[in-house]
Design an enzyme around this catalytic site. Structure first.
Site, PDB file in Angstrom:
ATOM      1  N   SER A 114       0.814  -1.218   0.000  1.00 23.73           N
ATOM      2  CA  SER A 114       0.000   0.000   0.000  1.00 23.73           C
ATOM      3  C   SER A 114       0.844   1.263   0.000  1.00 23.73           C
ATOM      4  O   SER A 114       0.361   2.332  -0.339  1.00 23.73           O
ATOM      5  CB  SER A 114      -0.913   0.024   1.234  1.00 23.73           C
ATOM      6  N   CYS A 115       2.114   1.149   0.381  1.00 26.54           N
ATOM      7  CA  CYS A 115       2.952   2.340   0.474  1.00 26.54           C
ATOM      8  C   CYS A 115       4.358   2.030   0.034  1.00 26.54           C
ATOM      9  O   CYS A 115       5.084   1.309   0.720  1.00 26.54           O
ATOM     10  CB  CYS A 115       2.981   2.876   1.905  1.00 26.54           C
ATOM     11  N   GLY A 116       4.767   2.561  -1.121  1.00 25.56           N
ATOM     12  CA  GLY A 116       6.111   2.321  -1.610  1.00 25.56           C
ATOM     13  C   GLY A 116       7.136   3.237  -0.995  1.00 25.56           C
ATOM     14  O   GLY A 116       8.318   3.161  -1.317  1.00 25.56           O
TER      15      GLY A 116
END
Length: 278
Positions: A114-116
């Site tokens: 969900s979060c790079g």
């Protein structure tokens, strides 16, 4: 190699009645990205197009800018007791003369689907310097052309139809031609897969194109578009404030809430031509 989908037994409850049935889920597995044998990051992704994912990740980080910067990509031994290949570890060999990633890019060895950006050493490392400017890109597309893209993106999502659990990123021409589509449990992974495909096909910078994403428009997606030379990013949902700031700073056209016949144009409205008459 990993499967794109898996089957799990679930209890289904409908209208007061229950039954057990198999359900198809989008697969999610960790993938470790190495450069020259050195671990750089781990991301949770949907297996498939893994070499594109690794290549696109390195474009987003400013490590490589063209296909000639990559000497090769391969799966390598994983973390099994016998040293076997799990197909979850990808090693990228850089071409001679291409500098290895700076240590400041290391993400504490883990990002999520969900979060790079989780684990980034600092915001300065996020604002990567782009190899190309998108500010002077002559792309022009009419509102009707833009509003057709979400349906075209959705129609091309093969795995979503069976799971309902994947994001998509599609690269389009100004005429609405779909050049590349990738699906993944992570928005940033789907975009990296598109960019990596372009890198490996010798298509960077992606001038005159529109990147369409199925979710919201985050700061990192704007960054990835700019790093690939894409002048327009369109999303079916909302952008963040930092995404709008970076788009304005970079000269990228950012469109959000692209649904039906409506949209919000946050930056770069001059690329929408012709505009409807009020």
């Amino acid at each position: 190699m990993g499967r794109v989908t898996v089957r799990r037994r679930v209890l289904r409850v409908r209208d007061g009645a229950s039954s057990h049935r198999p359900d198809t889920l989008a697969a999610e597995e960790p993938m470790e990205i190495r450069v020259g044998g050195r671990p750089l990051a781990v991301t949770m992704r949907t297996p498939g197009d893994d070499f594109d994912l690794a290549a696109g990740f390195l474009v987003s980080e400013g490590v490589v800018h063209g296909g000639d910067d990559v000497a090769g990509i391969r799966y390598c031994a994983g973390a099994t007791a016998d040293g076997g290949n799990t197909y979850n570890v990808v090693d990228v060999a850089l071409a001679h003369g291409v500098a290895a990633p700076d240590a400041s890019l290391e993400r504490n060895f883990y990002t999520t689907s969900s979060c790079g950006l989780c684990g980034k050493a600092g915001l300065d490392a996020v604002r990567t310097t782009a190899a190309w400017s998108v500010a002077d890109d002559p792309l022009r597309i009419g509102p009707e052309g833009l509003t057709a893209l979400p349906d075209r993106l959705r129609a091309a999502q093969r795995v979503f139809d069976s799971t309902g659990g994947l994001h998509a990123a599609g690269l389009f021409t100004a005429d609405g031609e779909l050049l590349c589509l990738r699906e993944d449990v992570g928005r940033h992974n789907a975009v990296d897969k598109v960019v990596g495909h372009a890198l490996r096909s010798g298509l960077l910078p992606l001038r005159g194109t529109v990147l369409m994403v199925s979710g919201r428009a985050s700061f990192e997606l704007v960054q990835k578009a700019v790093m690939a030379g894409i002048p327009m990013l369109a999303a079916v949902s909302a952008p963040s404030s930092l995404a709008v700031d970076l788009a304005a700073e970079s000269g990228l056209t950012l469109v959000g809430f692209l649904r039906g016949t409506s949209m919000n144009v946050y930056t770069g409205a001059e690329r929408l031509h012709p505009l409807p008459v009020a």
